[in-house]
Design a protein around this motif. Structure first.
Motif, PDB file in Angstrom:
ATOM      1  N   LYS A   1      95.663 -48.509 -51.266  1.00 17.06           N
ATOM      2  CA  LYS A   1      95.858 -47.708 -50.039  1.00 17.06           C
ATOM      3  C   LYS A   1      94.684 -47.861 -49.073  1.00 17.06           C
ATOM      4  O   LYS A   1      94.590 -47.115 -48.089  1.00 17.06           O
ATOM      5  N   GLY A   2      93.734 -48.731 -49.398  1.00 14.77           N
ATOM      6  CA  GLY A   2      92.612 -48.976 -48.496  1.00 14.77           C
ATOM      7  C   GLY A   2      91.448 -48.009 -48.660  1.00 14.77           C
ATOM      8  O   GLY A   2      90.527 -47.995 -47.846  1.00 14.77           O
ATOM      9  N   LYS A   3      91.455 -47.200 -49.727  1.00 14.88           N
ATOM     10  CA  LYS A   3      90.363 -46.225 -49.910  1.00 14.88           C
ATOM     11  C   LYS A   3      89.167 -46.836 -50.649  1.00 14.88           C
ATOM     12  O   LYS A   3      88.094 -46.241 -50.701  1.00 14.88           O
ATOM     13  N   VAL A   4      89.400 -47.971 -51.286  1.00 15.96           N
ATOM     14  CA  VAL A   4      88.338 -48.672 -52.020  1.00 15.96           C
ATOM     15  C   VAL A   4      88.299 -50.090 -51.465  1.00 15.96           C
ATOM     16  O   VAL A   4      89.348 -50.675 -51.179  1.00 15.96           O
ATOM     17  N   ASP A   5      87.076 -50.658 -51.280  1.00 18.17           N
ATOM     18  CA  ASP A   5      86.976 -51.953 -50.602  1.00 18.17           C
ATOM     19  C   ASP A   5      86.926 -53.134 -51.552  1.00 18.17           C
ATOM     20  O   ASP A   5      87.186 -54.269 -51.156  1.00 18.17           O
TER      21      ASP A   5
ATOM     22  N   ARG B   1      82.488 -42.786 -50.819  1.00 18.10           N
ATOM     23  CA  ARG B   1      82.640 -43.126 -49.393  1.00 18.10           C
ATOM     24  C   ARG B   1      81.584 -42.408 -48.556  1.00 18.10           C
ATOM     25  O   ARG B   1      80.980 -42.978 -47.663  1.00 18.10           O
ATOM     26  N   LYS B   2      81.388 -41.133 -48.880  1.00 14.71           N
ATOM     27  CA  LYS B   2      80.439 -40.319 -48.107  1.00 14.71           C
ATOM     28  C   LYS B   2      78.994 -40.845 -48.292  1.00 14.71           C
ATOM     29  O   LYS B   2      78.206 -40.880 -47.342  1.00 14.71           O
TER      30      LYS B   2
ATOM     31  N   LEU C   1      94.333 -46.285 -55.373  1.00 15.36           N
ATOM     32  CA  LEU C   1      93.538 -45.881 -54.201  1.00 15.36           C
ATOM     33  C   LEU C   1      93.042 -47.123 -53.442  1.00 15.36           C
ATOM     34  O   LEU C   1      92.986 -47.127 -52.211  1.00 15.36           O
TER      35      LEU C   1
ATOM     36  N   VAL D   1      86.148 -41.172 -55.325  1.00 15.69           N
ATOM     37  CA  VAL D   1      86.161 -42.184 -54.257  1.00 15.69           C
ATOM     38  C   VAL D   1      85.644 -41.565 -52.956  1.00 15.69           C
ATOM     39  O   VAL D   1      84.865 -42.190 -52.217  1.00 15.69           O
ATOM     40  N   ASP D   2      86.023 -40.325 -52.688  1.00 12.55           N
ATOM     41  CA  ASP D   2      85.520 -39.635 -51.484  1.00 12.55           C
ATOM     42  C   ASP D   2      83.994 -39.491 -51.540  1.00 12.55           C
ATOM     43  O   ASP D   2      83.300 -39.700 -50.544  1.00 12.55           O
TER      44      ASP D   2
ATOM     45  N   ALA E   1      90.388 -39.484 -56.780  1.00 16.87           N
ATOM     46  CA  ALA E   1      90.287 -39.406 -55.317  1.00 16.87           C
ATOM     47  C   ALA E   1      88.977 -38.710 -54.920  1.00 16.87           C
ATOM     48  O   ALA E   1      88.299 -39.129 -53.971  1.00 16.87           O
ATOM     49  N   ARG E   2      88.607 -37.687 -55.685  1.00 18.60           N
ATOM     50  CA  ARG E   2      87.363 -36.967 -55.403  1.00 18.60           C
ATOM     51  C   ARG E   2      86.145 -37.897 -55.575  1.00 18.60           C
ATOM     52  O   ARG E   2      85.205 -37.869 -54.768  1.00 18.60           O
TER      53      ARG E   2
END
Ligand code: NAD
Length: 505
Positions: free
Chosen positions: A249-253, A90-91, A246, A86-87, A83-84
């Motif tokens: 859940k929509g966190k990765v495209d 994203r940033k 992830l 992926v964040d 998750a870290r």
């Protein structure tokens, strides 16, 4: 000069007796690779542009499959680590997407150059961690790795011309899961197009071969890739599952997966209906078809490269050989003679043709198939050679008398094992070759151009090689049909997985 007597692991060949005379045959002196990569004893996760301790607190030792010695300790990522990463991706992504295309190109170009500069070190590390012969990692893998970054550096400022009438936009954050057979090459296939199109990435290398991807992380730092644009997260299947979860859940495209058909299907199931873009590069059971009119010695070389390149750990390996019945005996004689010259042993010896099996688990799988082949009635011939006492080894072998219903004719073995069958007519060759759940590659050997073209049209395979095998190029799309997956990597077609085209495209 090649000796025809079997090679031994030590490089010492047995004497040959001719009548009353015993001759000590010419042999190869050992030619050990002298370069040694600079390795850390411990690696964290490459997240946000630096190596960080895993929140999971877990790690594992990664070994050299030729010696079973530990090379380094590597972080085993948990869900929070993924998750870290992926964040961080994203940033970083919006800024990377807005970076001038020429600037993105400059960085990709720099990465390609740095890979070339450090290519020997990377090649040695690839062989140490994966077991493949140094001459392959040095002459095949590394040049292609650099080529993929050069090729995609060239696309950065030309994307508007790649898709007529559309203005391509980056997809966003890409989750990329790769296997152990071409660790650095698969990383390059995934990262280079994604970066060229303005995406950010979370890459999960395979658990047995994390080291060259981590060294690539160092190179990305050196080359000034902005922090968080590429994150390299090591771990096993659980880490891969965390990344896919992830995405669901929509966190990765976008998810790009290369690996086994079984896992590919599981990922497709997890992502079904989520709207996440998905490409799957999966397994194969590819046919290599030799017609009686072929240049036979050339075809023998193609068969050797088709099945024994990288110990047969190749998704597109020519693992089913179809020989026209009229030349079967002659061709198999030639093939056996050529097999006797294969040198099996130390991956870091520059003369080695066939290195170590990637892991104990993979060796066990291969041995299960060897037993099935014999139990089901096929006849086995293998290279006679000594094997090193430590490490994971399998002698290159062929099975003749194989029936299409045999397990070894249907299932992907992913090892140095060739199943030989025959055919009488081109029609029968097409039917037998297409009689598989896979569709990744095929080889056709004939001097008759019309036959070559007809065969290539009728074979259900993503790539058909004519009078050659295992040829790759960054500008040529690679991918499969049926259970070999969907989507392409390389060329303009490969880019389309990493862009949104608008207008429903
Ligand atoms: P694998 O499917 O076991 O593992 C591949 C990767 O997926 C590894 O990083 C692994 O950790 C991860 N993984 C495992 N289970 C997962 C899960 N449930 N969810 C998410 N990730 C998971 O395959 P492998 O044994 O490493 O590789 C061999 C396979 O890869 C062969 O079938 C080969 O044909 C295929 N392959 C295909 C291509 C291609 O381009 N078509 C290229 C290379 C290898």
């Amino acid at each position: 000069m090649r000796s025809r007597s079997p090679a031994s692991a030590s490089g010492i060949r047995p004497p040959v007796t001719l009548g009353a005379v015993t001759i000590a045959p010419l042999s190869y002196a050992p030619a050990p690779e002298s370069v040694r990569p600079t390795l850390r004893s411990e690696y964290g996760l490459f997240i946000g542009g630096r190596f960080v301790e895993p929140k999971s607190g877990a790690s594992f030792k990664t070994i050299n499959p030729a010696t079973e010695e530990a090379l380094a300790t590597v972080a085993d990522a948990g869900e929070a680590d993924m998750a870290r990463a992926v964040d961080a991706a994203r940033k970083a992504q919006p800024k990377w997407a807005k970076t001038k295309p020429a600037e993105r190109a400059k960085i990709l170009f720099r990465i390609a150059r740095r890979i070339q500069e450090r290519s020997r070190e990377l090649a040695v590390l690839e062989s140490m961690n994966g077991g493949k012969p140094i001459k392959e990692s040095r002459d095949e893998d590394l040049p292609l790795v650099a080529q993929h970054f050069f090729h995609h550096a060239g696309w950065c400022d030309k994307l508007d011309y790649a898709f007529a009438g559309a203005k391509p936009q980056p997809v966003g954050v890409c989750g990329q899961i790769i296997p152990w057979n071409f660790p650095l090459l698969m990383a390059a296939w995934k990262l280079a197009p994604a970066l060229a199109c303005g995406n950010s990435c979370v890459l999960k290398p395979a658990e047995t071969t994390p080291l060259t991807a981590l060294m690539l992380g160092e190179i990305l730092q050196e080359c000034g890739l902005p922090d968080g644009v590429v994150n390299i997260v090591t771990g096993g299947p659980d880490a891969g599952r965390a990344l896919t979860a992830l995405a669901a859940k929509g966190k990765v495209d976008k998810v790009a997966f290369t690996g086994s058909t079984e896992v590919g299907k599981a990922i497709a199931k997890t992502l079904a209906g989520s709207g996440v873009k998905l490409t799957l590069e999966l397994g194969g059971k590819s046919p290599n078809i030799v017609f009686a009119d072929a240049a036979l010695d050339q075809a023998v070389e193609g068969v050797v490269s088709g099945i024994w390149f990288n110990q047969g750990h190749v998704c597109c390996a020519g693992s089913r050989l179809f020989v026209e019945e009229a030349i079967h005996e002659d061709f198999i004689d030639r093939l056996r003679n050529r097999m006797r010259t294969l040198r099996v042993g130390d991956p870091l010896d520059k003369n080695t043709d066939v290195g170590a099996i990637n892991s104990k688990a993979q060796l066990t799988t291969i041995e299960r198939y060897l037993k099935a082949g014999s139990d089901e009635g096929a006849e086995r011939f293998e290279v006679a050679c000594d094997l090193p006492k430590k490490g994971f080894w399998c002698r290159p072998c062929i099975f003749t008398g194989v029936q299409p219903s045999h397990t070894i004719a249907r299932e992907e073995i992913f090892g140095p094992v060739l199943s030989v069958m025959t055919f009488r007519t081109p029609e029968e060759a097409v039917q037998r070759a297409n009689n598989t759940t896979y569709g990744l590659s095929a080889g056709v050997w004939t001097e008759k151009a019309s036959r070559a073209l007809e065969m290539s049209n009728r074979l259900n395979a993503g790539v058909v090689w004519l009078n050659t095998f295992n040829r790759f190029d960054a500008s040529a799309p690679f991918g499969g049909y049926k259970e070999s997956g969907f989507g392409r990597e390389g060329g303009r077609q490969g880019l389309s997985a990493y862009v949104k085209l608008g207008g429903g495209r």
